[in-house]
Design a protein around this motif. Structure first.
Motif, short mmCIF file in Angstrom:
data_model
loop_
_atom_site.label_atom_id
_atom_site.label_comp_id
_atom_site.label_asym_id
_atom_site.label_seq_id
_atom_site.Cartn_x
_atom_site.Cartn_y
_atom_site.Cartn_z
N VAL A 208 0.85 -1.20 0.00
CA VAL A 208 0.00 0.00 0.00
C VAL A 208 0.88 1.25 0.00
CG1 VAL A 208 -1.93 -1.14 1.16
CG2 VAL A 208 -0.14 -0.04 2.53
N PRO A 209 0.41 2.37 -0.56
CA PRO A 209 1.23 3.60 -0.60
C PRO A 209 1.68 4.05 0.79
CG PRO A 209 -0.68 3.81 -2.04
CD PRO A 209 -0.86 2.53 -1.28
N GLU A 210 0.82 3.81 1.81
CA GLU A 210 1.15 4.25 3.18
C GLU A 210 2.35 3.51 3.76
OE1 GLU A 210 -3.03 5.24 2.25
OE2 GLU A 210 -1.81 3.41 2.09
N ALA A 211 2.74 2.37 3.14
CA ALA A 211 3.89 1.62 3.65
C ALA A 211 5.17 2.45 3.62
CB ALA A 211 4.07 0.34 2.83
N ASP A 212 5.21 3.45 2.74
CA ASP A 212 6.39 4.30 2.63
C ASP A 212 6.65 5.10 3.90
OD1 ASP A 212 8.54 5.12 0.87
OD2 ASP A 212 7.61 7.10 0.86
N TYR A 213 5.61 5.29 4.72
CA TYR A 213 5.78 6.02 5.98
C TYR A 213 6.45 5.15 7.05
CZ TYR A 213 2.55 9.57 4.15
OH TYR A 213 1.96 10.54 3.40
N ILE A 214 6.28 3.84 6.95
CA ILE A 214 6.72 2.94 8.03
C ILE A 214 8.22 3.02 8.24
CG2 ILE A 214 6.89 0.54 8.77
CD1 ILE A 214 4.21 0.03 7.39
N TRP A 215 9.00 2.83 7.16
CA TRP A 215 10.46 2.82 7.35
C TRP A 215 10.98 4.18 7.79
CZ3 TRP A 215 13.85 5.84 4.49
CH2 TRP A 215 13.38 6.40 3.30
N ARG A 216 10.29 5.24 7.36
CA ARG A 216 10.72 6.57 7.77
C ARG A 216 10.48 6.80 9.26
NH1 ARG A 216 11.30 9.50 2.89
NH2 ARG A 216 10.29 8.48 1.11
N ILE A 217 9.32 6.38 9.76
CA ILE A 217 9.00 6.54 11.19
C ILE A 217 9.96 5.72 12.04
CG2 ILE A 217 7.27 6.06 12.96
CD1 ILE A 217 5.13 6.66 10.81
N VAL A 218 10.21 4.48 11.63
CA VAL A 218 11.09 3.59 12.40
C VAL A 218 12.49 4.19 12.50
CG1 VAL A 218 12.24 1.34 12.41
CG2 VAL A 218 9.80 1.48 11.90
N LEU A 219 13.03 4.68 11.39
CA LEU A 219 14.39 5.24 11.41
C LEU A 219 14.45 6.57 12.16
CD1 LEU A 219 15.68 4.51 7.77
CD2 LEU A 219 15.95 3.13 9.84
N MET A 220 13.43 7.42 11.99
CA MET A 220 13.45 8.74 12.62
C MET A 220 13.24 8.68 14.12
SD MET A 220 11.33 10.83 9.66
CE MET A 220 11.57 12.50 10.27
N PHE A 221 12.62 7.62 14.60
CA PHE A 221 12.38 7.47 16.04
C PHE A 221 13.69 7.45 16.82
CE2 PHE A 221 11.63 5.11 19.96
CZ PHE A 221 10.45 5.69 20.44
N GLY A 222 14.78 7.04 16.17
CA GLY A 222 16.07 6.98 16.85
C GLY A 222 16.56 8.32 17.37
N ALA A 223 16.02 9.42 16.84
CA ALA A 223 16.44 10.74 17.31
C ALA A 223 15.89 11.05 18.71
CB ALA A 223 15.96 11.82 16.33
N LEU A 224 14.78 10.43 19.08
CA LEU A 224 14.09 10.78 20.32
C LEU A 224 14.92 10.50 21.57
CD1 LEU A 224 11.51 11.91 21.56
CD2 LEU A 224 10.56 9.60 21.53
N PRO A 225 15.40 9.27 21.80
CA PRO A 225 16.18 9.04 23.03
C PRO A 225 17.46 9.86 23.09
CG PRO A 225 16.27 7.12 21.57
CD PRO A 225 15.24 8.03 21.02
N ALA A 226 18.09 10.10 21.93
CA ALA A 226 19.32 10.91 21.93
C ALA A 226 19.01 12.35 22.34
CB ALA A 226 19.95 10.88 20.54
N ALA A 227 17.94 12.91 21.79
CA ALA A 227 17.57 14.29 22.11
C ALA A 227 17.20 14.45 23.58
CB ALA A 227 16.40 14.72 21.22
N MET A 228 16.59 13.42 24.16
CA MET A 228 16.16 13.47 25.56
C MET A 228 17.33 13.59 26.53
SD MET A 228 13.07 10.65 25.44
CE MET A 228 12.93 10.55 27.22
N THR A 229 18.52 13.11 26.12
CA THR A 229 19.66 13.12 27.04
C THR A 229 20.60 14.30 26.82
OG1 THR A 229 20.94 11.69 25.56
CG2 THR A 229 19.63 10.61 27.28
N PHE A 230 20.31 15.14 25.82
CA PHE A 230 21.25 16.22 25.48
C PHE A 230 21.48 17.16 26.67
CE2 PHE A 230 22.31 20.43 23.81
CZ PHE A 230 23.44 20.12 23.08
N TYR A 231 20.42 17.58 27.33
CA TYR A 231 20.54 18.51 28.46
C TYR A 231 21.43 17.92 29.55
CZ TYR A 231 19.28 21.00 32.74
OH TYR A 231 19.33 21.68 33.92
N TRP A 232 21.21 16.64 29.87
CA TRP A 232 21.96 16.02 30.96
C TRP A 232 23.41 15.80 30.58
CZ3 TRP A 232 19.60 16.55 35.29
CH2 TRP A 232 18.20 16.59 35.32
N ARG A 233 23.67 15.54 29.31
CA ARG A 233 25.07 15.41 28.87
C ARG A 233 25.82 16.74 29.03
NH1 ARG A 233 26.47 11.60 23.68
NH2 ARG A 233 25.38 9.74 24.35
#
Length: 541
Positions: A208-233
């Protein structure tokens, strides 16, 4: 032999385990969590990328990434990681651990987000964009290896230092697990929202055309935990060992650690000047003194990590065969594109939960009890045993009734890699080298490991191809087959066992004692080199 130690460093060595230790584990560990998520999440979506961009609806099977494209998509991050380990490892000794740590985190966040973007909609444009940003993502990840290990080793006390560094590395297991869980949740949501037939029922409608969003969401999610620790670093003070022994600022080191440890510490500027003037604190990486004192150590850490990663990363070659054999993943043509992501993610999550994560934490619990050397030897030994046990009677394991035994042995190989050299090769280089070269030497060791990963992930991918054209993956030349590949990997693990004897046992000793930074005089440095050849024996004498 006189051994002088700054009070601030001695206070760190004997400090009781307290909140700041666990804070440091979480801050450094979340970087490793992100590293593992970013490196391993790509394997969950490569099949989907093949379906979206390389499917010919008239073909009997759904599309897959061509060999060169697949190698580039999965391997470019490893190449970036290797270069990042060398560059940021060196930079961490020049600019300080904290400053460079922030740079790597920014790079990881930006490139994780950018990995989900693409210039154009053609296969070539999308893959080129993905490879470009994953290279720089890997470059940032590479910096996290030496810096996370060095920061944790320099903050830890000598009694539980191994467990703390191993706990940082163990977050890699949770990163792998989380990548599977995120892919499971995202693919499940899309699969329920967009019901699609299997490829064999309707090839065109199965993706389905919407499948193109899946790999993008999965890969982009990796930014979240890194961004959460920036202040503490950024809030975390520079390590006292860098501030005192490398930057030569005794006052700042004492002030920083007085706040961290909540004790009063004396500013010992005269003692620091005396220590800084000793030959043991002045030789460089390419000096005869380094070669005499740490040459074999560096050879040991680089070779063992190189050999380990050949075997560890090549293990991923056989996952698709195993998952199919035990019914976790049906043939691709019997599924739609989104459901295939779900099944692959489910299988990887189960492997991580049952084998990968427990192995890491066994190391955490036992590393300061039985030592790094014993764990590494044991891991290489059992990896060798299980590789040969899989390889020699390989035809026996190919029969359906014997496949469960194959899966058990395969899982144990992963377990003893993680309760073994996969953890200890990360820990030891952060303990045995001088502070002014610690991050650099860890980066060199880690880069050797990533060179092994590239050999394992791609050299053996081609080597494992059977000679029978009908059984080969599309586009690959004939190789030596899985059986002989496993035999070669067994020999690689055996070599890792042998080279482990070059690596000293750091358990229970201060970092300065291990590196010789608190020795007196040039003659004593040479004598220390000889005495440490005995003291650093890995086999108990």
């Amino acid at each position: 032999m006189a051994r002088e130690q700054l009070q601030v460093l001695d206070a760190l060595d004997v400090a009781k385990t307290q909140l700041y230790h666990f804070t440091a584990i979480v801050i450094a560990g979340m970087g490793f969590f992100t590293d593992a998520y970013d490196l391993f999440s790509i394997s969950l979506v490569t099949k989907l990328l093949g379906r979206i961009y390389y499917t010919n609806v008239n073909a009997p099977k759904p599309g897959t990434l061509p060999p060169r494209v697949a190698s580039s998509v999965t391997g470019v991050a490893l190449v970036g990681t290797l270069l990042g380990q060398l560059f940021f490892g060196w930079l961490g000794d020049k600019m300080g651990r904290k400053t460079v740590y922030g740079l790597t985190l920014i790079l990881m966040v930006v490139c994780s987000l950018a990995s989900g973007l693409s210039f154009g909609s053609t296969p070539k444009g999308v893959m080129a964009t993905l490879c470009f940003f994953r290279f720089w993502l890997g470059f940032g990840i590479g910096g996290d290896y030496p810096l996370s290990a060095t920061i944790m080793s320099e903050y830890a006390n000598k009694k539980t230092r191994g467990a703390f560094i191993a706990a940082v590395f163990a977050m890699q297991g949770f990163g792998i697990l989380t990548s599977g869980v995120v892919a499971l949740v995202v693919s499940s949501a899309f699969d329920h929202a967009n019901r699609a037939p299997s490829y064999v029922d309707n090839a065109a409608a199965s993706t389905v055309p919407e499948a193109d969003y899946i790999w993008r969401i999965v890969l982009m999610f990796g930014a979240l935990p890194a961004a959460m620790t920036f202040y503490w670093r950024m809030k975390m003070p520079e390590t006292a060992r860098y501030t005192a022994l490398v930057a030569k600022n005794a006052k700042q080191a004492a002030e920083d650690m007085a706040r961290v440890l909540n004790v009063e510490l004396e500013v010992e500027e005269e003692k620091l000047e005396k220590l800084a003037g000793k030959p043991s604190n002045s030789f460089g990486l390419f000096s005869k003194q380094f070669l005499r004192r740490h040459g074999l150590h560096l050879l040991g850490t680089t070779t063992t990590w190189f050999l380990l990663d050949i075997a560890f990363y090549s293990n991923n070659l056989f996952q698709k065969d195993i998952f199919t054999a035990i019914g976790w993943i049906p043939p691709a043509k019997e599924m739609n594109a989104v459901h295939e992501v779900y099944r692959v993610a489910k299988a990887q999550t189960l492997i991580a939960l049952c084998s990968t994560v427990p192995g890491y934490w066994f190391t955490v619990f036992f590393i300061d009890i039985i030592g790094r050397f014993a764990i590494q030897l044991m891991g290489f030994f059992f990896m060798t045993v299980f590789m040969f046990a899989l390889a020699i009677p390989y035809d026996h394991w190919t029969h359906m009734e014997n496949r469960i035994g194959f899966v058990v042995m395969y899982s144990l190989t992963f377990f003893f890699a993680n309760f073994g050299p996969n953890a200890t090769t990360f820990v030891v280089p952060a303990e045995i080298f001088p502070a002014r070269l610690r991050s650099t030497c860890h980066g060199i060791s880690a880069a050797a490991g990533k060179a092994g990963a590239i050999v394992g992930a791609f050299g053996f991918l081609y080597a494992a191809q059977p000679k029978d054209v009908g059984k080969r993956d599309v586009g690959y030349p004939a190789g030596i087959g899985v059986k002989y590949t496993l035999i070669v990997l067994g020999c690689v693990n055996a070599l890792g066992f042998v080279f482990t004897f070059l690596v000293p046992e750091p358990m229970g000793r201060s970092l300065e004692e291990l590196s010789g930074e608190n020795e007196d005089g040039e003659d004593e440095v040479e004598a220390a080199g000889e005495s440490n050849a005995v003291a650093d024996r890995t086999v108990p004498i």
